[in-house]
Design a protein around this motif. Structure first.
Motif, PDB file in Angstrom:
ATOM      1  N   ALA A 270      52.652 -10.505  -0.988  1.00 47.73           N
ATOM      2  CA  ALA A 270      52.955 -11.334  -2.157  1.00 47.73           C
ATOM      3  C   ALA A 270      53.117 -10.473  -3.405  1.00 47.73           C
ATOM      4  O   ALA A 270      54.012 -10.719  -4.229  1.00 47.73           O
ATOM      5  N   PHE A 271      52.274  -9.463  -3.568  1.00 50.94           N
ATOM      6  CA  PHE A 271      52.423  -8.557  -4.704  1.00 50.94           C
ATOM      7  C   PHE A 271      53.744  -7.797  -4.606  1.00 50.94           C
ATOM      8  O   PHE A 271      54.458  -7.633  -5.609  1.00 50.94           O
ATOM      9  N   ARG A 272      54.089  -7.342  -3.428  1.00 51.12           N
ATOM     10  CA  ARG A 272      55.355  -6.613  -3.261  1.00 51.12           C
ATOM     11  C   ARG A 272      56.541  -7.509  -3.590  1.00 51.12           C
ATOM     12  O   ARG A 272      57.495  -7.083  -4.260  1.00 51.12           O
ATOM     13  N   ASP A 273      56.507  -8.742  -3.108  1.00 47.39           N
ATOM     14  CA  ASP A 273      57.625  -9.658  -3.358  1.00 47.39           C
ATOM     15  C   ASP A 273      57.729 -10.001  -4.839  1.00 47.39           C
ATOM     16  O   ASP A 273      58.842 -10.101  -5.393  1.00 47.39           O
ATOM     17  N   ALA A 274      56.589 -10.156  -5.506  1.00 46.83           N
ATOM     18  CA  ALA A 274      56.623 -10.460  -6.938  1.00 46.83           C
ATOM     19  C   ALA A 274      57.198  -9.294  -7.732  1.00 46.83           C
ATOM     20  O   ALA A 274      57.983  -9.485  -8.673  1.00 46.83           O
TER      21      ALA A 274
END
Length: 713
Positions: free
Chosen positions: A199-203
């Protein structure tokens, strides 16, 4: 001369004050610290102690309070607060809790305490012992308290040693910036149960050129982030947005424009493994990046920076409980500013610049507050060009380090030594300096170390305050023992209070000019001037004026002054020249000047041959009323009788010499031990003894196996 910063310890609060002429040292902090030993307690106060490997020696102020189960320490709140951070220690292998009382009422919340992150062993580091005894734990109280309120901590189930409490008024959680991409919109779990890494990578991928928002909550990452560039990572505040990971960003390069702010990254690093990138940032954030408002804890290193980090700004962060450095600029740092940060309980240098592979240039450490680095230095500059260390407050270094070290220790190659101008200005050092078990002698509060090469940079040390150093204030040394010169040094404007041993500890050849350096409460003597190795050269202290309180010189280079010992009365029958630095106009082969003052009559100095006159000069360390010289050649009968024509000259400054005894022929005869005595006039007072040899009937050179100088006739 600007008036130096004043350090006051009042009611357990360490504060700095300064006149308008010079800024106060240290960071502007959002909390006020209160020492446990200044509070009311039913427990036991421990310390003060400066012995490596003890609980008290690692504590702030070198004192703490030990609580057995049921005992408490009660603090008086210094200001309004709604949060508390406690530095504590529990016995190895144990866990427990602290009950919290506000004005006598027990809170439902407790503070968990554990030895999980403490008791670190680094056996590969020479001189290290088990260390890192303390840890930090924080608590939002759930209510507001006012100045004067009573806050008590009670050991609930295990012994707890309480060191210091930080009282803070924490602002409410910030709101999400307009247009930002929340990590929860990409599936991040704010309960900390699920894995939020993707989720952090996608954000980050979605927010290029914008802001990634980390809402209040706890987020667990199981692997590091990379490819981070042209993005802001922002939380709701370091007490509200918490990321649980031991490796946050790990990347060798970035195009830059990375801004990280206002959240906490708390790891699970319990031991130091140098091959593991267990760091908040490992590598590069790229040019024109920043890190601010962060709470970094339980990592190996906060920021280990390599590659391009040009113009990076690291400010207003907290670094707690690292097993190694807080921050290390590991070469190639250009225009980096590290300022306004708070660092407690680092396991190596709290802040370091290490010019490996490429020099750190035009970078600075300014207005940082550093306390309790329990291995190595508060601030260390290993090489680099045009570096500034300004207005920092460093306290309670413990082992293998100084408050500030300016050094050419390279560790690895290719290394770039100090060059240009090294500015060390406006720093305050409190209880800094430590015994080095590898050297078996102490390290000063501020150390200039020509470890692997001579100091060629201009080192300008100005407006320094040194308070309660357990040993010396200023040390000049070649820590490798190879005798490289520490030179081009100016110390201008310093206040030294209660130095345990000496103000100046000179152990290397070289030179420094001192101006406006005042000292009070010096423990042993003003100056220890004994370069190592013996006869490696002299260290010249030039008095630039305005100095006071430290004019005496330690009298015996064969012993180390002990804290508070005072300068012992010297033995009036001692040989003043033994072991002192000696130089000569020339030497033949291995027969170097030091052989004439090594205490061994069978070794000797021999000048260049067929080149009269030749001279040998011995630095006695301070001006002495010398009344007699004894000159020797090896006592063996193989040394036939001979006459040497010798003149004795003297000087108090090493530059201007006058004749003490004119040229005279002295007969050396093995039948009488190859020894002659030269009587000096009753008015003789000199520091430098020079023997000028113009003839020798036994060999075409000047020769002495021992030159001895005595106060007695």
């Amino acid at each position: 001369m600007p008036t130096a910063v004043t350090v006051a310890l009042a009611a357990g609060l360490l504060t700095t004050t300064a006149p308008t002429a010079h800024a106060a040292a240290g960071a502007t902090l959002p909390f006020t610290s209160v020492e446990a030993e200044s509070a009311t307690t039913t427990g036991t106060k421990i310390g003060p102690d400066y012995t490596q490997g003890t609980l008290a020696s690692e504590a702030s102020g070198r004192q703490a309070v030990r609580l057995n189960s049921g005992q408490r320490v009660e603090f008086t709140a210094p200001s309004a607060a709604n949060a508390l951070n406690v530095a504590y220690s529990v016995p190895d292998g144990q866990t427990g809790s602290l009950n919290v009382y506000v004005n006598g009422t027990k809170l439902a919340k407790t503070i968990a305490v554990t030895a999980k992150y403490s008791y670190v062993d680094t056996g590969w580091i020479p001189g290290a012992k088990t260390h890192h005894f303390y840890d930090n734990a924080r608590l939002l109280l759930g209510q507001n308290i006012q100045a004067g309120d009573k806050v008590a901590l009670e050991a609930a189930s295990t012994q707890v040693t309480v060191d210091v409490a930080d009282f803070e008024q924490v602002a409410g959680a910030a709101s999400q910036p307009a247009g930002s991409v929340s990590v929860t919109s990409k599936g991040a779990d704010p309960t900390g149960q699920g894995d939020s890494t993707q989720a952090f990578r996608d954000a980050i991928a979605s927010a290029q050129g914008g802001v990634v928002w980390i809402p209040p909550g706890e987020y667990r990452l199981t692997s590091s982030l990379s490819g981070v560039q042209n993005v802001t990572l922002q939380g709701a505040g370091s007490w509200h947005s918490i990321v649980r990971t031991s490796r946050f960003i790990d990347q060798s390069s970035s195009s830059g424009g990375v801004h990280i702010k206002d959240f906490a990254v708390i790891g699970e690093v319990t031991e130091r493994v140098d091959s593991n990138p267990d760091n908040f940032v490992n590598g590069s954030l790229g040019p024109n990046s920043s890190v601010s408002g962060m709470w970094l804890q339980h990592l190996k290193v906060g920021l280990w920076l390599m590659g391009n980090n040009d113009n990076l700004v690291v400010e207003n962060n907290r670094f707690l409980d690292m097993t190694a450095d807080g921050l290390n600029l590991n070469g190639n740092a250009r225009g980096v500013k590290v300022r306004g940060n708070f660092l407690r309980n680092q396991g190596d240098d709290a802040l370091a610049m290490w010019s490996l592979y490429a020099p750190d240039t035009n970078s600075s450490f300014e207005n940082n507050t550093i306390t309790q680095p329990n291995l190595a230095n508060g601030i260390a500059i290993y090489g680099g060009t045009d570096i500034t260390v300004r207005n920092n407050l460093v306290s309670d270094t413990n082992a293998l380090g100084s408050g500030i070290a300016i050094s050419n220790q390279k560790f690895l190659d290719p290394f770039h030594p100090l060059s240009g101008t090294i500015t060390v200005d406006g720093n305050t050092l409190v209880r800094t300096g430590a015994m080095n078990p590898n050297w078996n002698h102490p390290m000063g509060a501020l150390r200039v170390d020509s470890y692997d090469s001579a100091i060629e940079a201009q080192v300008k040390i100005t407006n320094t305050t040194v308070t309660d150093s357990p040993y010396s204030a200023f040390e000049f040394v070649s820590g490798s023992g190879r005798g490289f010169a520490a030179k081009n040094i100016t110390v201008d404007g310093a206040t030294v209070r209660n130095a345990g041993t000496v103000v100046v500890q000179a152990e290397a050849q070289g030179a420094a000019t001192f101006r406006n350096v005042t000292a009070t409460g010096v423990g042993a003597a003003g100056i220890y001037n004994c370069p190592y190795p013996t006869n490696s050269g002299t260290f010249t202290l030039t008095d630039g004026g305005g100095n006071s309180g430290w004019s005496s010189t330690w009298s015996d280079c064969s012993t180390w002054p002990q804290p508070g010992q005072g300068n012992p009365d010297p033995d009036p029958a001692r040989n003043l020249a033994k072991g002192r630095p000696a130089t000569a106009t020339g030497s033949q082969d291995v027969y170097t000047p030091g052989k004439a003052v090594d205490g061994d009559a069978n070794s000797y100095w021999e000048s260049a041959n067929n080149a009269f006159p030749q001279s040998l000069t011995v630095d006695l360390g301070s001006s002495e009323a010398v009344r007699r010289l004894v000159l020797k050649l090896p006592p063996s009968a193989a040394w036939g009788a001979r006459t040497q024509t010798v003149a004795v000259l003297g000087s108090t400054d090493g530059s201007n010499f006058s004749t003490v005894v004119g040229a005279t022929g002295y007969r050396f005869d093995p039948a009488t031990g190859n020894t002659v005595t030269v009587a000096l006039p009753g008015s003789t007072n000199l520091r430098y003894v020079r023997l000028s040899v113009s003839a020798n009937t036994g060999w075409p050179a000047g020769q002495f196996s021992e030159v001895e100088a005595y106060l007695t006739s």
